[in-house]
Design a protein around this motif. Structure first.
Motif, PDB file in Angstrom:
ATOM      1  N   VAL A 889      38.419  67.021  36.934  1.00 19.86           N
ATOM      2  CA  VAL A 889      37.392  66.324  36.164  1.00 19.86           C
ATOM      3  C   VAL A 889      36.025  66.776  36.636  1.00 19.86           C
ATOM      4  N   ASP A 890      35.057  66.630  35.785  1.00 19.09           N
ATOM      5  CA  ASP A 890      33.692  67.046  36.114  1.00 19.09           C
ATOM      6  C   ASP A 890      32.808  65.877  36.512  1.00 19.09           C
ATOM      7  N   VAL A 891      33.210  64.655  36.136  1.00 16.83           N
ATOM      8  CA  VAL A 891      32.390  63.491  36.439  1.00 16.83           C
ATOM      9  C   VAL A 891      33.283  62.269  36.548  1.00 16.83           C
ATOM     10  N   LEU A 892      32.912  61.355  37.447  1.00 16.49           N
ATOM     11  CA  LEU A 892      33.595  60.079  37.582  1.00 16.49           C
ATOM     12  C   LEU A 892      32.567  58.969  37.438  1.00 16.49           C
ATOM     13  N   TYR A 893      33.060  57.767  37.117  1.00 14.11           N
ATOM     14  CA  TYR A 893      32.176  56.639  36.867  1.00 14.11           C
ATOM     15  C   TYR A 893      32.581  55.482  37.775  1.00 14.11           C
ATOM     16  N   VAL A 894      31.614  54.989  38.554  1.00 18.14           N
ATOM     17  CA  VAL A 894      31.868  53.922  39.519  1.00 18.14           C
ATOM     18  C   VAL A 894      31.295  52.628  38.966  1.00 18.14           C
ATOM     19  N   CYS A 895      32.133  51.600  38.841  1.00 13.13           N
ATOM     20  CA  CYS A 895      31.668  50.305  38.365  1.00 13.13           C
ATOM     21  C   CYS A 895      30.736  49.676  39.392  1.00 13.13           C
ATOM     22  N   SER A 896      29.539  49.310  38.968  1.00 15.01           N
ATOM     23  CA  SER A 896      28.577  48.695  39.887  1.00 15.01           C
ATOM     24  C   SER A 896      28.999  47.301  40.311  1.00 15.01           C
ATOM     25  N   GLY A 897      29.867  46.663  39.514  1.00 12.68           N
ATOM     26  CA  GLY A 897      30.264  45.292  39.813  1.00 12.68           C
ATOM     27  C   GLY A 897      31.378  45.161  40.816  1.00 12.68           C
ATOM     28  N   CYS A 898      32.396  46.053  40.738  1.00 11.38           N
ATOM     29  CA  CYS A 898      33.544  45.925  41.640  1.00 11.38           C
ATOM     30  C   CYS A 898      33.850  47.185  42.422  1.00 11.38           C
ATOM     31  N   GLY A 899      33.176  48.305  42.100  1.00 14.91           N
ATOM     32  CA  GLY A 899      33.361  49.526  42.862  1.00 14.91           C
ATOM     33  C   GLY A 899      34.523  50.389  42.416  1.00 14.91           C
TER      34      GLY A 899
END
Length: 925
Positions: A889-899
């Motif tokens: 993958v080229d990008v991942l997304y981290v939830c600001s609320g639970c990580g």
């Protein structure tokens, strides 16, 4: 209390060789104002082992003087103990009121003693309207109004400050307003300004704003103090309460909100900059985007009569959006014919707006229609060098040969669906279509309608973008005639409409409509005298054919004459099912305010009403073929529960399918099926069964709404549905385990959410919420539950909504991280270059769809890497992310609320091409 200045507290029995007295000093910086503000708990003394809370009167007066709350002499303390026992027994009522009034009568200063009693009430920290603390102040207010004591002599500024500090430590707005009235706080309102500013320093915007409104401090604060922060926190009502009377701030606030719509940057970016510059906390980010903020600006500008020149950005954005919508209707949906398109373009694009004129030309050119682009370029006299190159080339190729009225290259293409597919036509002669444009014609029409047993109706209005719609034409159809009431030029007096309302309110006239809620809402606004009862509990004889459609569609033995794959329950599709032909809707979206109406508009309006009679006849015929009593079906739909049957309202006529005159009305609702008899119990069971699918009130949304416009709270039985809603970007919270189900209603009220439930609490929830704000889910499968909820609330899902919200915690804010960053947080070392070579699958995402999602997305920065946490303080969970994922993958997304970490994989494609792909095409208007 020592003599060293700062108060010191030593708990009884506290003894430690390792703790000095200095460790128990109340820190002066804890609360410099001496008040914690609304929602605060007062100053307190705290170290690692003990917590000492001073009494309510500590530093409560002027200059932070203490207020003595001890009840002395002891006779009063004894009386108060007995009084508290009486309150437990009798609660609020005449006995308690009399005892308090007598106490105030026998004290030298009832205002001072009321505060002492308040401070000694066990519930003073969380008073409710029926609590002892609230009752003490409420009865003082009654005592003051009844006996008019000399307030000037009994209440000084110090006592007012004590009352202010006591009441602002609670969260009860009514209690504070009682104190404002009782202690006349408005007389020294400026004295409390520093207190309000101390609340603002603690970011208590809601509390400060409410106090500023109650104390009428409209000249002491600007738009940045709490008005703008409250808008950003989605606490709009308090901000508007202040703005409504702070006239000097109305225009600056609207202009500031309008400045967020500059075309140079996104709304989200400009809002974020303001939030950072003014250090605003607890922002409700999901509301900080174009649609809700633009609606807010338009509503405020209208409320405060602010001229359009002060909101140029929103007005320009609205016009651009309207133009894009018109192009979508014309080129994509092919829902506008040539005349309707020309009407709406001329109405939307003004002769003075060069930017919008050029945008029109560019949009037409972008859809490949260079002839139409050239036509409008000539119409608005645009300079050739400003035009798109394709349009310039078109002019060059056709110079001198293209008249201004030359038809568009796509004219045949637009009209192709209308021309090739047979559409329904009006079976009546044109002479039977009457344009009612005078009082004489209007009263002749109402006289004829009053003799009918079956009437169909509809209405048309000019489409507007962001403004209020106005009814232009009302259509009323009988089996022999169609009347088009010209609302705009008929010169009717307001009271004349009551004549038409009397026809609608008659029990012996069945009125047919299709989804008429919007029509009636507009009638009520534009025609107050047209007072017609309509709703699930009104008992009116207005039959919604959309509701009838759903009813008969649920009957297994019922079949429509024509089979059709239906995705939307609109009138055109129902016409195809019943009559084999769809309605031509190409004139629906046209300028109904222009006069005279075009012949095509008149034909369309007449057919839109008359087709309801045709559809009703077909459904009646098919019900008879299935041996189902039409009257029984209509009785279940038209008679509210508890009003039908014995002792209820009169049974109403079905209208019949023969003559329309009252002398031959057809069967009554209570007629039994031919050739059979049934017991009363069996009939009641049939009624209950037919009503079962219509226990719910109509949905609250008349038109389609976007994902950003709805929020849900789900009970414990619908956690799976909540996760599915979040998967499609819909804000959905669930009740935590261990909490009472009633908390659903509390959350719904406080956070403006709809309640979803499957339990037995549905009726209790529904009774405490507005109609349609509680929905009982009937399906068992999560996918079907999702479709059911989307249909009821008319929610339109777009591609950018998919996976734009955390499925675990419901957060809509994410940090964008690279594979290298995630690898570093997981292994605390740099990702080796060979990892991608070993695990990379070159075709893993080839040809896959990438989405520009509707979330709030920020970049993961160095500060996050160092601590391994988001800005909200939660640890970023990277343990479960395999190295093979990081290689592909080229990008991942981290939830600001639970990580939690997310990335785009096969699940995205499964959604877009799987069972739920049709969600992206659903419409409900």
């Amino acid at each position: 209390m020592t003599d060293s200045g700062a108060p010191r507290f030593m708990p009884a029995g506290y003894d430690s060789d390792n703790t000095t007295e200095d460790e128990l000093v109340m820190p002066g910086g804890l609360n410099d104002s001496g008040s914690s503000g609304l929602g605060g708990g007062g100053g307190c003394l705290e170290d690692e082992r003990i917590k000492i809370v001073p009494h309510l009167g500590w530093r409560a007066g002027l200059l932070e003087q203490d207020f003595e709350i001890e009840l002395v002499p002891e006779t009063i303390a004894t009386w108060f103990e007995g009084f508290k026992d009486s309150f437990k027994t009798y609660k609020k009522g005449p006995i308690i009121s009399q005892r308090l009034q007598m106490f105030y009568m026998n004290t030298q200063n009832p205002f001072e003693w009321a505060l002492k009693l308040f401070a000694n009430c066990p519930d003073h920290s969380s008073p409710k309207s029926n609590s002892l603390a609230y009752t003490v102040i409420e009865e003082l207010n009654s005592f003051k109004k009844r006996y008019m004591p000399a307030t000037d002599q009994l209440v000084d500024d110090n006592l007012r400050m004590v009352a202010f500090n006591f009441m602002t430590k609670q969260t009860h707005c009514l209690l504070f307003r009682l104190a404002v009235d009782t202690y006349e706080l408005l007389r020294c309102r400026e004295m409390f300004v520093p207190k309000v500013r101390a609340m603002l320093a603690r970011k208590q915007y809601k509390e400060a704003g409410q106090i500023a409104v109650d104390l009428e401090l409209f000249d002491h604060f600007d738009e940045h103090d709490f008005v703008m922060p409250l808008f950003l926190q989605d606490k709009i009502s308090i901000a508007e309460d202040f703005l409504n009377r702070a006239v000097r701030l109305q225009r600056p606030v609207v202009q500031l909100l309008d400045s967020f719509f500059s075309k140079k940057e996104s709304v989200e970016s400009l809002c974020s900059r303001y939030i950072t510059e003014h250090n605003v906390t607890d922002v409700y980010y999901s509301k900080l985007h174009q649609k809700p903020l633009s609606k807010l600006v338009q509503r405020l500008a209208k409320s405060y009569n602010i001229p359009k020149e002060f909101t140029p950005n929103v007005n320009k954005m609205k016009n651009f959006g309207a133009l894009q919508f018109l192009c979508h209707k014309r080129y994509y949906e092919k829902g506008l014919n040539k005349d309707s398109w020309d009407e709406m373009v001329r109405d939307t694009v003004s002769e003075a707006d060069r930017d919008l004129q050029l945008e029109l030309v560019c949009l037409c050119s972008g859809f490949g229609d260079q002839a139409e682009a050239a036509k409008w370029a000539e119409h608005f006299r645009l300079k050739r060098k400003e035009l798109p190159l394709l349009v310039q080339d078109y002019f060059a190729e056709n110079e001198g040969t293209v008249p201004r009225s030359r038809p568009s290259q796509l004219d045949e293409k637009w009209d192709d669906p209308v021309a090739t597919e047979t559409k329904l036509t009006l079976p009546l002669d044109e002479s039977r279509v009457h344009l009612v444009d005078s009082r004489e014609k209007f009263f002749a029409m109402t006289s004829d309608l009053s003799q009918q047993s079956l009437v169909a109706f509809d209405s048309e209005w000019k489409p507007t973008f962001g403004g209020a719609n106005e009814v232009a034409v009302i259509q009323l159809a009988t089996r022999d005639d169609v009347y088009l009431v010209d609302v705009l030029v008929s010169q009717l007096q307001g009271s004349d409409w009551s004549e038409l309302a009397s026809v609608f309110n008659r029990d012996d006239v069945l009125k047919l409509a299709f989804a008429p809620s919007t029509d009636f809402n507009m009638f009520q606004k534009a025609l107050p005298a047209f007072n017609v009862s309509y709703g699930p509990q009104s008992g009116s004889t207005i039959l919604d054919l959309q509701v009838l459609w759903r009813k008969v569609d649920a009957i297994k033995s019922f079949q429509f004459p024509f089979k059709e794959e239906i995705t939307n329950q609109n009138l055109s599709n129902l016409s195809k099912l019943c009559l084999g032909k769809k309605l031509d809707k190409s004139n629906q979206f046209s300028n109904w305010a222009q006069r005279p109406l075009r012949r095509e508009q008149i034909q369309y309006a007449a057919l839109d009403a008359y087709v309801l009679l045709q559809i009703y006849d077909v459904i009646a015929k098919q019900l008879k073929a299935a041996r189902i009593d039409l009257n029984e079906v209509l009785n279940g739909l038209l008679c509210p529960e508890g009003k039908s049957g014995e002792g209820g309202s009169k049974k109403r006529s079905s209208g019949g399918s023969g003559s329309s005159r009252r002398g031959n009305r057809g069967d009554k609702y209570n007629k039994r099926p031919e050739g059979g008899s049934s017991s009363r119990d069996s009939q009641q069971q049939n009624r209950n069964r037919m009503r079962s699918s219509f226990e719910r009130p109509p949905g609250p949304n008349l038109n389609s709404v976007l994902v950003s416009d709805v929020r849900f709270v789900c009970d414990k039985m619908l956690e799976g549905l909540a996760k599915m809603l979040r998967r499609f970007g819909i804000d959905a919270v669930t009740i935590p385990a261990g909490e009472q189900a009633d908390r659903c209603v509390f959350i719904a009220h406080n956070e403006k959410r709809y309640v979803l439930t499957r339990g037995n609490n549905y009726q209790k929830f529904a009774d405490n919420l507005p109609s349609g704000h509680c929905y009982k889910v009937s399906n068992d499968q999560v996918d079907d539950q999702l479709l059911e909820v989307l249909a009821y609330y008319k929610i339109v899902i777009r591609q950018e909504n998919i996976f734009s919200r955390c499925q675990l915690c419901n957060c809509g804010r994410f940090l964008q991280a690279t594979p290298d960053q995630v690898y570093y947080m997981k292994h605390r070392t740099q990702m080796p270059a060979t990892l991608r070579e070993e695990h990379r699958k070159p075709t893993e995402r080839d040809g896959k769809l990438q989405l520009d999602r509707s979330w709030v997305l920020e970049r993961l920065e160095e500060r996050h890497l160092k601590v391994g946490k988001t800005d909200s303080g939660v640890r970023i969970d990277v343990a479960y992310v395999n190295d093979s994922v990081l290689a592909n993958v080229d990008v991942l997304y981290v939830c600001s609320g639970c990580g939690k970490c997310y990335w785009d994989g096969s699940h995205l494609d499964n959604i877009l091409a799987g069972k739920l792909e049709d969600l992206l095409t659903l419409k409900y208007d």
